[in-house]
Motif scaffolding. Structure first.
Motif, PDB file in Angstrom:
ATOM      1  N   CYS A  57      16.503  54.558   4.989  1.00 34.84           N
ATOM      2  CA  CYS A  57      15.953  55.681   5.755  1.00 34.84           C
ATOM      3  C   CYS A  57      16.929  56.852   5.785  1.00 34.84           C
ATOM      4  O   CYS A  57      18.148  56.661   5.731  1.00 34.84           O
ATOM      5  N   LYS A  86      16.190  51.627  14.309  1.00 37.64           N
ATOM      6  CA  LYS A  86      16.433  50.421  13.522  1.00 37.64           C
ATOM      7  C   LYS A  86      15.709  50.575  12.187  1.00 37.64           C
ATOM      8  O   LYS A  86      14.485  50.659  12.143  1.00 37.64           O
ATOM      9  N   THR A 131       6.728  55.516   9.540  1.00 30.41           N
ATOM     10  CA  THR A 131       6.939  55.563   8.094  1.00 30.41           C
ATOM     11  C   THR A 131       6.714  56.992   7.620  1.00 30.41           C
ATOM     12  O   THR A 131       5.700  57.622   7.959  1.00 30.41           O
ATOM     13  N   SER A 169       7.732  52.047  18.709  1.00 30.65           N
ATOM     14  CA  SER A 169       6.832  51.983  17.562  1.00 30.65           C
ATOM     15  C   SER A 169       7.594  52.085  16.251  1.00 30.65           C
ATOM     16  O   SER A 169       8.749  52.516  16.212  1.00 30.65           O
ATOM     17  N   GLU A 170       6.902  51.718  15.191  1.00 26.30           N
ATOM     18  CA  GLU A 170       7.431  51.841  13.844  1.00 26.30           C
ATOM     19  C   GLU A 170       6.851  53.101  13.208  1.00 26.30           C
ATOM     20  O   GLU A 170       5.671  53.409  13.360  1.00 26.30           O
ATOM     21  N   LYS A 202      12.773  53.193  19.503  1.00 28.21           N
ATOM     22  CA  LYS A 202      12.497  52.897  20.898  1.00 28.21           C
ATOM     23  C   LYS A 202      13.228  53.916  21.739  1.00 28.21           C
ATOM     24  O   LYS A 202      14.420  54.176  21.526  1.00 28.21           O
ATOM     25  N   ARG A 258      13.974  49.654   8.895  1.00 29.51           N
ATOM     26  CA  ARG A 258      13.275  48.543   8.240  1.00 29.51           C
ATOM     27  C   ARG A 258      13.481  48.602   6.726  1.00 29.51           C
ATOM     28  O   ARG A 258      13.482  47.577   6.049  1.00 29.51           O
ATOM     29  N   THR A 268      11.031  53.634   6.465  1.00 38.48           N
ATOM     30  CA  THR A 268      10.345  53.100   7.645  1.00 38.48           C
ATOM     31  C   THR A 268      11.389  52.664   8.657  1.00 38.48           C
ATOM     32  O   THR A 268      12.345  51.972   8.306  1.00 38.48           O
ATOM     33  N   MET A 269      11.217  53.088   9.901  1.00 38.14           N
ATOM     34  CA  MET A 269      12.153  52.686  10.944  1.00 38.14           C
ATOM     35  C   MET A 269      11.422  52.464  12.264  1.00 38.14           C
ATOM     36  O   MET A 269      10.349  53.001  12.497  1.00 38.14           O
ATOM     37  N   HIS A 270      12.042  51.622  13.082  1.00 38.02           N
ATOM     38  CA  HIS A 270      11.530  51.390  14.425  1.00 38.02           C
ATOM     39  C   HIS A 270      12.310  52.274  15.387  1.00 38.02           C
ATOM     40  O   HIS A 270      13.537  52.344  15.337  1.00 38.02           O
TER      41      HIS A 270
END
Length: 273
Positions: free
Chosen positions: A200, A195, A175, A172-173, A137, A197, A133-135
């Motif tokens: 990844c 980024k 997954t 957004s995030e 932008k 979470r 899971t990563m963000h």
């Protein structure tokens, strides 16, 4: 049936060729298919030249189906272990292939690992989150389209403070499993940051790849809220409800608190053709 069609040849030879062909078919990996698809998709492309929509879709379909298993990765590998004692997470890059037309590589991020905001000049980029899971932008420069008209903005104009106006494309995030993210030279979120979470892995295809001698070098940016700077010259205020969709970006040196190291890729190999 192959033996019956080649009755004039020694059976042993026919059997051997048939067995060899079957082995060859079994050895065509997803990574090999990705490479061969990239060769076709980017064959007639170059800096700023985007593959046709049907070719973009062909490559996207291959990437959408891929997972960490296809490239020989596991979430419990050393690349993805969380750091301790306040260490800055180290990002690992696995190089699969590159030529003047495209490159293929994988970024391995431990939890809280960050790939800072950077651009992809003249490139079409496919990013596939293999697991985790990563963000994400991303931004595009405010250009000559509706955004610039709505803001009465000159897309090449800089604020006196040296910042330029950009519009948020994604914030957004994600997954895995999820669809492949695609960005283009002038839109789709050409400037983005990741980024992590959780642990990844991101498979990146760049067409064409970075090339300093040709002016395609990676530039890094800091982003500031729209309200950080006063509106000047021809750029007029954005309505309060729309301000979250815009930001000011300022070019910066490569961040010193980010460590990216190269490691040997040990997954299925690519046979160049």
């Amino acid at each position: 049936m192959g033996i019956e069609r080649n009755v004039s040849k020694p059976k042993g030879k026919v059997y051997g060729e048939s067995k060899k062909n079957r082995r060859k078919q079994r050895k065509t990996t997803v990574v090999q298919k990705l490479y061969e698809t990239c060769k076709e998709v980017f064959a007639d492309c170059g800096p700023g030249v985007v593959p046709s929509p049907d070719k973009v879709e062909r490559l996207k379909v291959v990437l959408d189906s891929m997972t960490e298993v296809d490239v020989g990765l596991r979430p419990d590998m050393t690349f993805f272990k969380a750091t301790t004692g306040g260490e800055i997470p180290r990002i690992t890059y696995l190089h699969l292939y590159d030529c003047e037309k495209f490159s293929i590589g994988i970024f391995c991020l431990p939890p809280t690992g960050v790939i800072p905001l950077h651009n992809h000049p003249g490139m079409t980029v496919f990013s596939k989150l293999l697991f985790g899971t990563m963000h994400i932008k991303s931004y595009d420069w405010v250009g000559n389209g509706p955004d610039a008209m709505a803001l009465n903005a000159d897309p090449l104009e800089e604020h006196p403070s040296g910042v330029r106006l950009a519009k948020v494309k994604v914030d957004s995030e994600f997954t895995a499993p999820c669809n492949t993210s695609i960005l283009y030279p002038a839109d789709g979120g050409n400037m983005h940051c990741f980024k992590a979470r959780t642990p990844c892995a991101v498979l990146d295809v760049l067409g064409p790849p970075y090339c300093d001698p040709e002016g395609r070098h990676c530039q890094y940016y800091m982003d500031f809220p729209f309200t950080k700077f006063s509106v000047v010259n021809s750029i007029i205020p954005v309505p309060e409800e729309g301000r979250a969709g815009y930001a000011w970006l300022e070019e910066r040196d490569r961040p010193k608190d980010v460590t990216v190291v190269g490691e040997v890729y040990s997954g299925p190999k690519i046979a160049e053709k």
